[in-house]
Design a protein around this motif. Structure first.
Motif, mmCIF file in Angstrom:
data_model
loop_
_atom_site.group_PDB
_atom_site.id
_atom_site.type_symbol
_atom_site.label_atom_id
_atom_site.label_comp_id
_atom_site.label_asym_id
_atom_site.label_seq_id
_atom_site.Cartn_x
_atom_site.Cartn_y
_atom_site.Cartn_z
ATOM 1 N N SER A 49 -55.063 95.480 -20.320
ATOM 2 C CA SER A 49 -54.247 94.699 -21.252
ATOM 3 C C SER A 49 -54.209 95.368 -22.623
ATOM 4 O O SER A 49 -55.087 96.156 -22.979
ATOM 5 C CB SER A 49 -54.819 93.282 -21.372
ATOM 6 N N ASP B 88 -42.919 93.806 -28.109
ATOM 7 C CA ASP B 88 -42.812 93.251 -29.462
ATOM 8 C C ASP B 88 -43.063 94.347 -30.491
ATOM 9 O O ASP B 88 -42.386 94.405 -31.525
ATOM 10 C CB ASP B 88 -43.823 92.109 -29.657
ATOM 11 N N ASP B 89 -44.039 95.213 -30.207
ATOM 12 C CA ASP B 89 -44.302 96.349 -31.094
ATOM 13 C C ASP B 89 -43.099 97.287 -31.142
ATOM 14 O O ASP B 89 -42.772 97.840 -32.199
ATOM 15 C CB ASP B 89 -45.531 97.132 -30.612
ATOM 16 N N ASP C 166 -49.300 98.550 -19.524
ATOM 17 C CA ASP C 166 -49.440 97.182 -19.017
ATOM 18 C C ASP C 166 -48.154 96.400 -19.273
ATOM 19 O O ASP C 166 -47.686 95.658 -18.402
ATOM 20 C CB ASP C 166 -50.626 96.501 -19.707
ATOM 21 N N ALA C 167 -47.572 96.565 -20.446
ATOM 22 C CA ALA C 167 -46.312 95.880 -20.773
ATOM 23 C C ALA C 167 -45.192 96.344 -19.847
ATOM 24 O O ALA C 167 -44.322 95.544 -19.448
ATOM 25 C CB ALA C 167 -45.942 96.141 -22.232
ATOM 26 N N SER D 203 -46.841 97.027 -26.905
ATOM 27 C CA SER D 203 -46.089 95.934 -26.291
ATOM 28 C C SER D 203 -44.629 96.109 -26.671
ATOM 29 O O SER D 203 -44.286 96.895 -27.563
ATOM 30 C CB SER D 203 -46.595 94.579 -26.792
ATOM 31 N N GLN E 197 -45.661 94.549 -16.506
ATOM 32 C CA GLN E 197 -45.290 93.138 -16.623
ATOM 33 C C GLN E 197 -43.780 92.965 -16.742
ATOM 34 O O GLN E 197 -43.208 92.019 -16.173
ATOM 35 C CB GLN E 197 -45.987 92.517 -17.834
ATOM 36 N N LEU F 281 -49.140 99.825 -23.642
ATOM 37 C CA LEU F 281 -47.714 99.897 -23.323
ATOM 38 C C LEU F 281 -47.517 99.969 -21.809
ATOM 39 O O LEU F 281 -46.574 99.373 -21.273
ATOM 40 C CB LEU F 281 -47.081 101.107 -24.006
#
Length: 287
Positions: free
Chosen positions: A183, A128-129, A188-189, A126, A192, A186
């Motif tokens: 989901s 955030d990661d 998927d992120a 993600s 999005q 990365l």
């Protein structure tokens, strides 16, 4: 002075001496910045190259110099390449080794047994990661300011993407061997962040899994995200891409270089930008 009072004084002095390290100024107690850093993982290669001070990073993995996997091929040419073997790393005598959690376990264990400091990074799943890995790398290299600049660059890129409001089109991530990303990945992120909908997510898939061609066709996605992996000869891994049913949807396919989806960094947002431009019907030049 009595014998008893002298004894008490010695005890007090000993106690004071024992407590003294706790009062050492923080600047004096802090570890100095590492000066001989070696990275043996593609993602830590690129994070380190983005923020290391001149002369601080000594070697990166050979993958950092591969056009198909690395965004920073030109930068990697400045460093000695390594193949991640414990013997060659030992000869470099690094004061910090950067590795991934999937780096060969035997190499990591042996280096630690030999007394080397090895720091492992989990692949980003993600944005955030990505922020967390950037911040942690900054701390390890004592390059906190540079890490902060990269986090700010990432956040600005995400904000710019969010401001464009493309139509909520469905994206099917479709790789060799019919793999897709649901989901918690990365990819998927990336979808999005582009303001789009990941088909794998809507189907309830988690992580990397296979998406049968029949299900892909029946789902009728607006965009099909392909990687750019090339094979020197016909391969079963790419068989579905030559199927007539898939070719009927080929005008919806967009090839995004794998190098933008493997590792998390500010440059990862280029994959989101390419997807968003496709959703908006804008012409996209592959970097």
């Amino acid at each position: 002075m009595t014998a008893a009072s002298a004894r008490c004084r010695r005890i007090a002095m000993a106690a004071t001496a024992a407590l003294m390290p706790a009062f050492v100024p923080a600047a004096a107690a802090a570890d100095p910045p590492p000066q001989r850093v070696v990275s043996i993982n593609l993602c830590t290669d690129q994070l380190a190259m983005l923020m290391a001070a001149p002369g601080q990073l000594r070697s990166v993995s050979f993958l950092a110099g591969e056009e198909g996997t690395s965004v920073m091929v030109e930068e990697a040419a400045q460093y000695r390449p390594n193949s991640g073997q414990a013997e060659e790393i030992f000869l470099m005598q690094p004061d910090l080794v950067l590795a991934g959690t999937y780096t060969a376990k035997a190499t990591v264990v042996l280096l630690r047994e030999l007394g080397f400091r090895v720091e492992q990074f989990t692949p980003a799943a993600s944005f955030d990661d990505v922020r967390e890995n950037l911040t942690r790398m900054g701390r390890l290299l004592h390059r906190e300011q540079r890490a902060g600049e990269l986090v700010a660059e990432l956040d600005k890129g995400l904000a710019d993407l969010a401001a464009r409001h493309p139509p909520a089109k469905t994206v099917a991530i479709y790789y060799a061997n019919s793999y897709t990303s649901g989901s918690g990945t990365l990819a998927d992120a990336i979808v999005q962040a582009a303001g789009l909908v990941n088909l794998g997510d809507t189907l309830g898939f988690k992580g990397m899994t296979r998406l049968p061609l029949e299900l892909l066709i029946s789902a009728n996605p607006d965009i099909i995200l392909e990687g750019d992996s090339q094979y020197s000869a016909p391969a079963l891994a790419k068989a579905n891409f030559s199927h007539p049913a898939f070719r009927a949807l080929s005008d919806r396919a967009i090839a995004i270089p794998d190098k933008y989806t493997i590792c998390g960094a500010p440059f990862t947002l280029e994959a989101s930008r390419m997807l968003q431009r496709a959703a908006l019907g804008e012409r996209s030049e592959t970097p």
